[in-house]
Design a protein around this motif. Structure first.
Motif, short mmCIF file in Angstrom:
data_model
loop_
_atom_site.label_atom_id
_atom_site.label_comp_id
_atom_site.label_asym_id
_atom_site.label_seq_id
_atom_site.Cartn_x
_atom_site.Cartn_y
_atom_site.Cartn_z
N ALA A 218 0.81 -1.22 0.00
CA ALA A 218 0.00 0.00 0.00
C ALA A 218 0.85 1.26 0.00
O ALA A 218 0.32 2.37 -0.02
CB ALA A 218 -0.92 0.01 1.23
N GLY A 219 2.17 1.09 0.00
CA GLY A 219 3.07 2.23 0.12
C GLY A 219 3.35 2.92 -1.19
O GLY A 219 2.89 2.51 -2.26
N PRO A 220 4.16 3.98 -1.14
CA PRO A 220 4.45 4.79 -2.33
C PRO A 220 5.44 4.11 -3.27
O PRO A 220 6.20 3.23 -2.87
CB PRO A 220 5.04 6.06 -1.73
N THR A 221 5.41 4.54 -4.51
CA THR A 221 6.39 4.14 -5.51
C THR A 221 7.37 5.29 -5.67
O THR A 221 7.07 6.28 -6.34
CB THR A 221 5.72 3.78 -6.84
N LEU A 222 8.53 5.16 -5.02
CA LEU A 222 9.51 6.24 -5.01
C LEU A 222 10.74 5.91 -5.84
O LEU A 222 11.35 6.80 -6.42
CB LEU A 222 9.96 6.52 -3.57
#
Length: 687
Positions: A271-275
């Motif tokens: 569910a986290g960001p794509t950095l």
């Protein structure tokens, strides 16, 4: 790998073997406006690369990586999301928690999010970080017997320091100030152990509460110094200011160790960001679940784990370590959740895993100081004593035993004399194998994670409401003792007891066999108001308060002086910091450590399970010409009453006591046949 300036331009190289194509995106100097997209023209062995003839130092860039979107197969390519180069040596921008950073559709995680985030995404800046004057790593190394670690936070150490210019407080430059290093040298510190200084991204949950990951264990840039600790002075960069700080530390003959996080990244779980790596080649960089590759292995508790079994990921870590050692002047590393670095899903932890083998054969890194945090939260994750020879390990059993011995007497969880003696002599059960020395045990009473020393004797319960987790976070069992009052008190009896216990704990730490580690601020009486998990408190909770440190009459100054005298005593007594294991049954006439009851008789098996006092005799039996000739005696009393000790035969002289006013004598007084040791105290004598 990364962006490398050459006389012909800048070469760009990115490991993404599953990608179908990679675009290099160029921005203006602010990183706000995308100016050009160029496809990397070649892919060699899974490395996409290309030379930009017009490229120069200072160029701001990022990547868009094309490939399949198939989360359940491990693929999360999304060219709408600009990606940070894992090798970026300077990072432009800061993650703000916006859902614009999500690679997936917030309403439908199985679908790509098509919104472009190029304006706000993290980007790299091309730099020439190499330094021709770099001294080979290891130049500031301290002898293992002499090392005293001091764990500190760059920002918290100087944010309130009156001896540091206001513009430099809380920065790399502030840490290099003479007033700061003078204090550490006077304490006897040899090795600064910095909490994470690599570029981090704060968790979205914390950002929503207007908090940050102050401790910094959420790395996203393994080559870039955290810019939040940079003063911003003209003519400097975060990297140049860090290097200048390292030079200042080395000029004092001290070592510099940094805490590094290679077990996970700031991209969190599914569910986290794509950095960065999630969008570059998710299946390459991360351990994914076998049953559903849309999910991540989570042996860290932070959502993901880097897969160092993959050669390109291992290369990234090794290149990062060499960069910090060779380019940035770092002498060693403390590895957060280190078992993850030697794990895979099938075999678990392996001390002969590729990462450990790579370190051992590396001509640079094998000579640096290597310290493991020997646990993670995965299956079989507690690995104290199992790291390779040459490594040091944080010894939490030493911490818990000393707390239980000094603070919990009369309670069910008190430590006994046997446990105390085992930890005092460097935990041979864990470390006396494969040629490892007692110094492999990093002994500590307190660390960043948990109560400070002052709070350890002031609070029975954690007080973490400020963290926004309803006081559920942090350790619930701290082996602490509030001395009768929870929190601050002006009762003279309570304060005296707290002071006595703190002095005893500091003394046993610096007198034990092994490598001692002090927590920054314990010598100043720093309190976090009972918060034992202040990872998100970038404020006065964690910033060291120096007011009163220069007043010789203050408690703060007296405790600092006490630590300095303890360190001096430790340097005076090589037997207290030996690299050899003391034999359990030494031959006649050989150097020995002997355990005695207060009445002077040898300890019996029964004695180890009863009582709270003992004498430790270091009988060195060296020749009279040796500077280490003679014997040392450590008298320990963790009980609530004064104990009378009968001394072994010899001409004993007082050297130190944790009793207020008796910790230092200009001319050591001769002792008779017996001596009293007050409650919760230690006394040192030598012949």
């Amino acid at each position: 790998m990364g962006a490398t300036p050459t006389p012909q331009g800048v070469n760009f190289a990115l490991a993404a073997p599953t990608a179908e194509s990679v675009e290099l995106c160029l921005f203006d100097s602010t990183g706000q406006n995308e100016q050009q997209r160029l496809r990397l023209p070649a892919c060699t062995d899974g490395i996409w690369h290309g030379l930009l003839p017009s490229g120069r130092e200072g160029l701001v860039y990022g990547y868009r990586v094309h490939g399949p979107w198939a989360p359940h197969e491990g693929h999360r390519f999304n060219p709408a999301k600009l990606l940070l180069d894992p090798y970026a040596k300077e990072i432009v921008g800061r993650y703000n928690g916006s859902d614009l950073f999500l690679g997936h559709d917030p309403a439908n995680p199985d679908q790509r999010d098509t919104r472009d985030n190029g304006t706000v995404a993290l980007k790299g800046r091309v730099t020439t970080a190499s330094r021709s004057d770099a001294t080979p790593p290891g130049h500031a190394r301290i002898a293992a017997t002499d090392r005293v670690l001091y764990e500190l936070h760059v920002r918290g150490q100087t944010r309130l320091h009156p001896g540091v210019p206001a513009a430099l407080r809380g920065t790399y430059a502030g840490l290099a100030e003479p007033a700061v290093l003078d204090h550490l040298q006077r304490l006897g510190v040899t090795t600064l152990s910095l909490m994470p200084v690599q570029h981090r991204a704060d968790e979205q949950r914390l950002l929503a509460m207007n908090l940050s990951n102050y401790w910094g264990y959420n790395t996203i840039g393994w080559f870039a110094p955290e810019a939040r600790y940079w003063s911003g002075r003209p003519g400097t960069t975060p990297a140049s200011e860090f290097r200048a700080m390292a030079d200042a530390v080395h000029a004092r003959g001290m070592e510099l160790v940094i805490d590094v996080v290679y077990n996970h990244s700031a991209e969190s779980d599914e569910a986290g960001p794509t950095l960065s790596m999630r969008g570059i080649d998710n299946a390459l960089y991360y351990h994914l679940r076998e049953d559903d590759r849309a999910l991540y292995e989570n042996w860290t508790g932070t959502g993901n784990c880097l897969n160092l079994r993959e050669p390109r990921v291992l290369q990234l870590v090794m290149d990062s370590l060499r960069f910090w050692a060779c380019e940035m002047g770092v002498d060693g590393f403390r590895f957060d959740l280190a078992p993850v670095l030697g794990r895979d899903a099938k075999t678990g932890f392996d001390a002969r895993a590729p990462f450990f083998a790579a370190i051992a054969q590396d001509p640079v890194l094998s000579r640096t100081l290597l310290i493991a945090e020997p646990w993670d939260i995965g299956p079989g994750g507690y690995r104290l004593g199992e790291f390779p020879s040459g490594w040091l390990e944080w010894n939490d059993r030493y911490r818990d035993t000393q707390r239980g011995f000094w603070l919990r007497q009369g309670r069910d969880d008190a430590s006994g004399l046997g446990d105390f003696a085992h930890r005092f002599t460097a935990s041979s059960t864990q470390f006396a194998h494969h040629g490892r020395a007692p110094t492999a045990s990093v002994n500590f009473i307190t660390a960043h994670d948990g109560f400070t020393l002052r709070d350890l004797v002031s609070y029975e319960e954690r007080h973490n409401l400020a963290n926004g987790e309803n006081n559920r976070d942090g350790h619930g069992h701290n082996l602490s003792n509030n001395c009768g009052v929870e929190g601050p008190s002006d009762d003279a009896g309570v304060l005296a007891k707290r002071s006595r216990l703190q002095r005893a704990l500091l003394a046993v730490l610096l007198l034990s066999q092994g490598t001692p580690m002090l927590l920054a601020g314990d010598e100043l009486g720093h309190s976090q108001q009972g918060n034992n998990n202040a990872y998100c408190q970038d404020n006065e909770t964690t910033w060291l308060a120096w007011i009163g440190a220069s007043d010789p009459a203050s408690d703060m100054a007296r405790t600092s002086d006490f630590v300095a005298r303890l360190s001096a005593l430790r340097r005076e007594a090589p037997v207290l910091r030996s690299t050899r294991w003391w034999p359990a049954d030494p031959p006649e006439g050989a150097p020995a450590i002997r355990w005695l009851r207060p009445d002077g008789q040898p300890m019996t098996p029964h004695d180890w399970h009863a009582g709270t006092a003992l004498a430790i005799l270091f009988d060195n039996n060296e020749s009279a010409e040796s500077k280490d000739a003679g014997a040392w005696l450590v008298l320990v009393n963790a009980g609530a009453e004064t104990v009378n000790f009968t001394l072994p035969p010899g001409n004993w002289r007082h050297r130190f006591s944790t009793d207020p006013g008796h910790d230092h004598d200009a001319s050591p007084q001769a002792l008779g046949d017996a001596v009293e040791v007050s409650c919760s105290s230690i006394r040192i004598a030598r012949t």
